[in-house]
Write an enzyme that holds these catalytic residues in place. Structure first.
Site, PDB file in Angstrom:
ATOM      1  N   CYS A 291     -11.995  15.871  46.150  1.00 46.61           N
ATOM      2  CA  CYS A 291     -11.955  14.519  46.422  1.00 46.61           C
ATOM      3  C   CYS A 291     -10.358  14.120  46.932  1.00 46.61           C
ATOM      4  O   CYS A 291     -10.457  13.656  48.002  1.00 46.61           O
ATOM      5  CB  CYS A 291     -11.754  13.957  44.788  1.00 46.61           C
TER       6      CYS A 291
HETATM    7  N1  LIG Z   1     -16.620  17.761  42.110  1.00 46.45           N
HETATM    8  C1  LIG Z   1     -15.656  16.736  41.868  1.00 46.45           C
HETATM    9  O1  LIG Z   1     -14.833  16.616  41.177  1.00 46.45           O
HETATM   10  C2  LIG Z   1     -16.147  15.208  42.334  1.00 46.45           C
HETATM   11  C3  LIG Z   1     -15.744  14.049  41.774  1.00 46.45           C
HETATM   12  C4  LIG Z   1     -16.140  12.924  42.001  1.00 46.45           C
HETATM   13  C5  LIG Z   1     -16.904  12.525  43.052  1.00 46.45           C
HETATM   14  N2  LIG Z   1     -17.286  13.702  43.756  1.00 46.45           N
HETATM   15  C6  LIG Z   1     -18.085  13.501  44.980  1.00 46.45           C
HETATM   16  O2  LIG Z   1     -19.423  13.787  44.717  1.00 46.45           O
HETATM   17  C7  LIG Z   1     -20.341  14.324  45.771  1.00 46.45           C
HETATM   18  C8  LIG Z   1     -20.862  15.581  45.374  1.00 46.45           C
HETATM   19  O3  LIG Z   1     -19.809  16.581  45.091  1.00 46.45           O
HETATM   20  P1  LIG Z   1     -20.003  17.840  44.528  1.00 46.45           P
HETATM   21  O4  LIG Z   1     -18.685  18.449  43.955  1.00 46.45           O
HETATM   22  O5  LIG Z   1     -20.824  17.754  43.311  1.00 46.45           O
HETATM   23  O6  LIG Z   1     -20.493  18.911  45.494  1.00 46.45           O
HETATM   24  P2  LIG Z   1     -21.139  20.282  45.189  1.00 46.45           P
HETATM   25  O7  LIG Z   1     -21.165  20.841  46.745  1.00 46.45           O
HETATM   26  O8  LIG Z   1     -20.560  20.928  44.154  1.00 46.45           O
HETATM   27  O9  LIG Z   1     -22.507  19.831  45.228  1.00 46.45           O
HETATM   28  C9  LIG Z   1     -23.340  19.477  46.173  1.00 46.45           C
HETATM   29  C10 LIG Z   1     -24.964  20.065  46.146  1.00 46.45           C
HETATM   30  O10 LIG Z   1     -25.870  19.273  47.087  1.00 46.45           O
HETATM   31  C11 LIG Z   1     -26.554  20.149  47.757  1.00 46.45           C
HETATM   32  N3  LIG Z   1     -27.262  19.448  48.952  1.00 46.45           N
HETATM   33  C12 LIG Z   1     -26.721  19.557  50.146  1.00 46.45           C
HETATM   34  N4  LIG Z   1     -27.275  19.006  50.999  1.00 46.45           N
HETATM   35  C13 LIG Z   1     -28.455  18.442  50.455  1.00 46.45           C
HETATM   36  C14 LIG Z   1     -29.942  17.722  50.646  1.00 46.45           C
HETATM   37  N5  LIG Z   1     -29.869  17.320  51.939  1.00 46.45           N
HETATM   38  N6  LIG Z   1     -30.657  17.549  49.679  1.00 46.45           N
HETATM   39  C15 LIG Z   1     -30.586  17.844  48.448  1.00 46.45           C
HETATM   40  N7  LIG Z   1     -29.239  18.753  47.935  1.00 46.45           N
HETATM   41  C16 LIG Z   1     -28.286  18.913  48.880  1.00 46.45           C
HETATM   42  C17 LIG Z   1     -25.790  21.317  47.922  1.00 46.45           C
HETATM   43  O11 LIG Z   1     -26.517  22.553  47.831  1.00 46.45           O
HETATM   44  C18 LIG Z   1     -24.962  21.355  46.541  1.00 46.45           C
HETATM   45  O12 LIG Z   1     -25.387  22.009  45.388  1.00 46.45           O
HETATM   46  C19 LIG Z   1     -19.060  14.330  46.998  1.00 46.45           C
HETATM   47  O13 LIG Z   1     -19.367  13.059  47.737  1.00 46.45           O
HETATM   48  C20 LIG Z   1     -17.956  14.373  46.293  1.00 46.45           C
HETATM   49  O14 LIG Z   1     -16.800  13.812  46.931  1.00 46.45           O
HETATM   50  C21 LIG Z   1     -16.848  15.089  43.574  1.00 46.45           C
END
Ligand SMILES: NC(=O)c1ccc[n+]([C@@H]2O[C@H](COP(=O)([O-])OP(=O)(O)OC[C@H]3O[C@@H](n4cnc5c(N)ncnc54)[C@H](O)[C@@H]3O)[C@@H](O)[C@H]2O)c1
Length: 441
Positions: A291
């Site tokens: 983030c």
């Molecule tokens: N990790 C955090 O602390 C956090 C906090 C707030 C917001 N976010 C936001 O949330 C979003 C996701 O972050 P995250 O940390 O969960 O990411 P992550 O990489 O842990 O998980 C994302 C998942 O999406 C899957 N994916 C990718 N393309 C795909 C598709 N076309 N169809 C289906 N699945 C698909 C990936 O395989 C992965 O498992 C981002 O935008 C991030 O900025 C993250």
């Protein structure tokens, strides 16, 4: 159409798809499933899907036991004829995982939680939103709610996702509902979890917002509706830019105090006694995670397209990303005092996760620190109770198996992550030389 969906939501019979089962998507899917909703998780990563269908979690905040409990939850509405045969069950119907988007035909709501990284030029890389949107567009149907949760620039839902979904021939607000609701998950936080973290929701139309608000209200105590999707997108970017800028301010304060011969920690602690108008941030080795180091650049990129230079974001990014170099120079100075060059010295990096008590190393300042130390010829080792191996720049490091031995053999120990499980007095006692980026010693 709206009333029908609201009835299903309030009766917890709406089938919910969570697209992207990572740090954000999996806890959300589990929260809905634990409230009795039939939940289908969709991910392109077949390994993750297989693990979930075996009841194994790979996200630290969701212990496998919680998935296992879903196994014995009441049999649910995802009737066998509603789920393709290639979708395995983990839990008699409250949570299933699949790589197959066609399951969306049976879903009432789809929540997108895919990654939003930056590309090499540090511009938004929205390819995962595009690919999930394209797949969704093939299966969207009348009466469906789609919510984007991935952090992104203001206008993404309206300008990018909406046209993709409308290519199906369906109209937003009339045939389907579209909203943006930023994720606020704080990995490793024992207090604030999905259920008690207020959730901001903006809709493409008032009806879209109402339906999305109703859905989240089933699992989250407080919902904060806002007037539009760009507003909701901007809320998240303000939150993370606020953190990035304030961390940069306190990091620069640390540099200034260092030059002035003042203890920055004493200054921060004393300033934090002010009961109003001051919020405590602490200096450290830089910023990490998915983030804070990334999200502000989504905003500055968008502003560049409007010919505006977001100066706070640029400056905060420069200061925070320079902190690893500042701390490596501290190691060089400390070794120098001890009559040793960095080249050939053994440096033990203690903690490589981007913050305490978690296993996530994405964008961790430890990665830059290790790279800088190695570039100067140091013999770098690391220890992290949460991170067994660390792959970076085509090289895989393994956490030192014996902490005491690693401490004893290091010329310098560098505290990078202040995991609670470390016994700091013992570290102090055993280490010959310590550079402490977290002020734990
Ligand atoms: N990790 C955090 O602390 C956090 C906090 C707030 C917001 N976010 C936001 O949330 C979003 C996701 O972050 P995250 O940390 O969960 O990411 P992550 O990489 O842990 O998980 C994302 C998942 O999406 C899957 N994916 C990718 N393309 C795909 C598709 N076309 N169809 C289906 N699945 C698909 C990936 O395989 C992965 O498992 C981002 O935008 C991030 O900025 C993250």
């Amino acid at each position: 159409m709206k009333e029908q969906l609201l009835t299903k939501i309030e009766g917890h019979s709406a089938v919910i798809a969570v697209i992207g089962l990572g740090y954000v998507g999996l806890p959300l899917a589990v929260a809905f499933a634990e409230r009795g909703f039939p939940v289908v998780g969709i991910d392109v990563d077949a390994t993750k899907v297989a693990a979930l269908n075996r009841g194994e979690s790979y996200v630290q905040d969701i212990p496998s036991e919680r998935l296992a409990r879903l196994h014995v939850a009441r049999p649910h509405v995802v009737a066998s004829d509603a789920v393709p045969t290639n979708v395995q069950r983990v839990n008699l119907g409250t949570f299933t995982a699949t790589t197959d988007y066609s399951v969306l035909a049976q879903c009432d709501a789809a929540i997108i939680c895919v990654p939003t990284p930056l590309n090499k030029t540090r511009d938004p890389d929205v390819r995962y939103i595009i690919s999930s949107g394209e797949s969704l567009a093939q299966h969207i149907h009348r009466g469906m709610l789609v919510v984007l949760e991935s952090t992104t620039y203001p206008g993404t839902t309206e300008e990018l996702l909406r046209p993709m979904l409308q290519q199906s021939g369906l109209r937003v607000g009339e045939d389907f509902f579209l909203a943006f609701s930023p994720e606020r998950i704080n990995p490793g936080d024992p207090i604030y979890v999905v259920e008690n973290t207020p959730k901001v929701v903006g809709g493409e139309t008032a009806a879209c917002r109402d339906v999305a608000v109703a859905l989240y209200a089933q699992i989250i105590q407080r919902i904060v509706p806002v007037s539009s999707t760009p507003t909701a997108e901007m809320v998240k970017l303000l939150e993370n830019t606020f953190r990035a800028v304030n961390i940069a301010l306190v990091n620069e304060t640390a540099i200034m105090c260092d030059k002035l011969g003042i203890d920055v920690w004493e200054v921060v602690e004393a300033a934090a006694t002010k009961p109003y108008g001051f919020m405590k941030f602490t200096p450290g080795p830089g910023v990490g995670g998915h983030c804070i180091p990334l999200d502000p650049y989504y905003l500055s990129w968008k502003l560049k397209t409007l010919n505006y230079n977001a100066r706070f974001i640029q400056l905060a990014g420069e200061i925070n990303s320079d902190m690893p170099r500042y701390w490596v120079n501290k190691v060089i100075d400390a070794l120098n005092e001890a009559g040793k060059p960095l080249k050939g010295s053994r440096v033990l990096v203690l903690g490589v996760a981007y913050k305490k008590d978690i296993d996530d190393v994405r964008e961790s300042p430890a990665l830059d620190i290790i790279e800088l130390l190695q570039a100067k010829g140091a013999d770098v080792r690391y220890h992290d109770p949460h991170v067994a191996t660390l792959s970076h720049n085509n090289h895989t490091h393994v956490s030192e198996p014996d902490l005491d031995a690693a401490l004893a053999s290091a010329d310098c120990v560098m505290v990078v992550t202040d995991h609670s499980s470390y016994d700091w007095p013992s570290v102090r006692q055993q280490a010959r030389l310590v550079v402490d980026t977290r002020h734990v010693l």
